[in-house]
Scaffold this motif. Structure first.
Motif, PDB file in Angstrom:
ATOM      1  N   VAL A 155       0.835  -1.204   0.000  1.00 40.59           N
ATOM      2  CA  VAL A 155       0.000   0.000   0.000  1.00 40.59           C
ATOM      3  C   VAL A 155       0.875   1.260   0.000  1.00 40.59           C
ATOM      4  O   VAL A 155       1.966   1.261   0.582  1.00 40.59           O
ATOM      5  CB  VAL A 155      -0.948   0.038   1.220  1.00 40.59           C
ATOM      6  N   PRO A 156       0.392   2.319  -0.633  1.00 37.93           N
ATOM      7  CA  PRO A 156       1.119   3.587  -0.562  1.00 37.93           C
ATOM      8  C   PRO A 156       0.961   4.212   0.824  1.00 37.93           C
ATOM      9  O   PRO A 156       0.104   3.796   1.612  1.00 37.93           O
ATOM     10  CB  PRO A 156       0.440   4.436  -1.639  1.00 37.93           C
ATOM     11  N   ALA A 157       1.765   5.201   1.115  1.00 40.38           N
ATOM     12  CA  ALA A 157       1.659   5.910   2.398  1.00 40.38           C
ATOM     13  C   ALA A 157       0.389   6.758   2.429  1.00 40.38           C
ATOM     14  O   ALA A 157      -0.089   7.223   1.388  1.00 40.38           O
ATOM     15  CB  ALA A 157       2.888   6.778   2.602  1.00 40.38           C
ATOM     16  N   PRO A 158      -0.161   6.920   3.659  1.00 44.04           N
ATOM     17  CA  PRO A 158       0.232   6.374   4.957  1.00 44.04           C
ATOM     18  C   PRO A 158      -0.165   4.897   5.073  1.00 44.04           C
ATOM     19  O   PRO A 158      -1.327   4.539   4.889  1.00 44.04           O
ATOM     20  CB  PRO A 158      -0.517   7.241   5.955  1.00 44.04           C
ATOM     21  N   GLN A 159       0.805   4.079   5.389  1.00 45.34           N
ATOM     22  CA  GLN A 159       0.648   2.632   5.297  1.00 45.34           C
ATOM     23  C   GLN A 159      -0.439   2.074   6.200  1.00 45.34           C
ATOM     24  O   GLN A 159      -1.300   1.305   5.746  1.00 45.34           O
ATOM     25  CB  GLN A 159       1.983   1.956   5.606  1.00 45.34           C
TER      26      GLN A 159
END
Length: 331
Positions: A155-159
């Motif tokens: 997943v991209p941030a924020p994780q």
């Protein structure tokens, strides 16, 4: 376990049920002395509405050609015969033709098109159908738990927030619209329970609100998010009543959820382009709704200890037959 031949006895979304009533009324006017013809079209139109009912990206009151194409792809993935697909497409074409004549709808998504137009994968209205290595595979529109785990790790941030969002879509089998509507007051952490809204139902329906229970792995992420990470992410938004916030907003929107899912799938290397639509935009296999559909399909077909009535309750379906029709696949 399978009951694939059963006709869905009730359409979950009230406005889609209204469309079915309009269809039956106008079929009666069109074929007053042909009961078998009425039954033929009504039954198959109901199947179409049931499919629409389980998707976030289709509005059967205003469908487009791409929707019918996707429906045919679904039927092919279910190993439906060419004859069955031809009957389903004919029912859509004829029923919408009658509804359009009576000014009940504005367009007929299958006007001048027949099942062969979809089955041979030739261009329709300048749409280029992309090569799909899973064409004809029953899993063409779902993913396995192993692919979902890859997405969780990518997943991209924020994780943490985005992992929790993906868990809502998969483990709780929620729609993107439901996820963005979750309020902190809907969550009963000591009971591992949420009391949620079903965006497919009318607010006055008795099952508009329903209970969703979650397991310890979900509880762990939820507690970490609520107890610290949520405020750390966006201190100025932390007073929001909604569970999911961003730097810019007190409530996330479903388009952002969709972007998170697509980015996670791409990062994990499991995303696929399915086709290019009439506007020239790529349509992808893994969307937010794919996660709900994939988990439900997996539970319905691969987990013997998960009764179908329990799955139906978890999806907030009004009928077990709806769940069977949408998710149970023939062996």
């Amino acid at each position: 376990m399978s009951n694939k031949g059963a006709v869905p006895d009730r359409i979950e979304t009230e406005e889609y049920g209204d469309l079915l009533e309009k269809a039956d009324e106008n079929l009666l006017k069109e074929y007053p002395n042909k009961e078998e013809s009425r039954k033929f079209y009504s039954k198959r139109f109901r199947y179409w509405l049931s499919w629409c009912d389980d998707r976030d990206d289709v509005n059967p009151w205003n469908p487009v050609l791409d929707d019918v194409q996707n429906y045919v792809r679904y039927l092919k993935g279910e190993q439906s015969s060419g004859r069955k697909i031809e009957h389903r497409v004919r029912a859509i074409r004829i029923t919408y033709h009658i509804l359009k004549q009576e000014n009940e709808v504005d367009n007929n998504p299958a006007e001048d098109h027949f099942a062969s137009d979809f089955l041979d994968n030739k261009p329709i209205n300048e749409r280029r159908v992309a090569e799909n290595k899973q064409a004809g595979d029953e899993n063409y529109d779902t993913i396995d738990p192993s692919d979902f785990e890859k997405m969780l790790e990518s997943v991209p941030a924020p994780q943490l927030r985005n992992q929790l969002i993906l868990k809502c879509l998969w483990s709780l089998m929620l729609r993107a619209e439901q996820v963005v509507q979750i309020r902190k007051g809907d969550i009963y952490r000591d009971e591992n329970r949420m009391y949620l809204r079903d965006n497919k139902k009318d607010v006055n329906d008795r099952d508009y609100r329903y209970d969703v229970f979650y397991k310890e792995d979900f509880s762990y992420l939820l507690d970490r998010w609520l107890d610290k990470r949520r405020e750390d992410l966006a201190p100025s938004m932390s007073g929001s009543e909604y569970l999911f916030i961003s730097h810019q907003s007190e409530q996330m929107n479903k388009e952002t959820i969709t972007d998170i899912v697509k980015q996670s799938a791409e990062n994990a290397g499991v995303q696929e382009e399915m086709y290019v639509d009439g506007k020239g935009d790529s349509r992808y296999k893994i969307t937010a709704h794919t996660l709900r559909r994939s988990c439900a399909t997996y539970l319905a077909n691969k987990v013997d200890s998960y009764p179908i009535h329990m799955l139906s309750d978890d999806l907030n379906h009004r009928s077990v037959d709806t769940t069977k029709e949408m998710y149970v696949r023939d062996d």
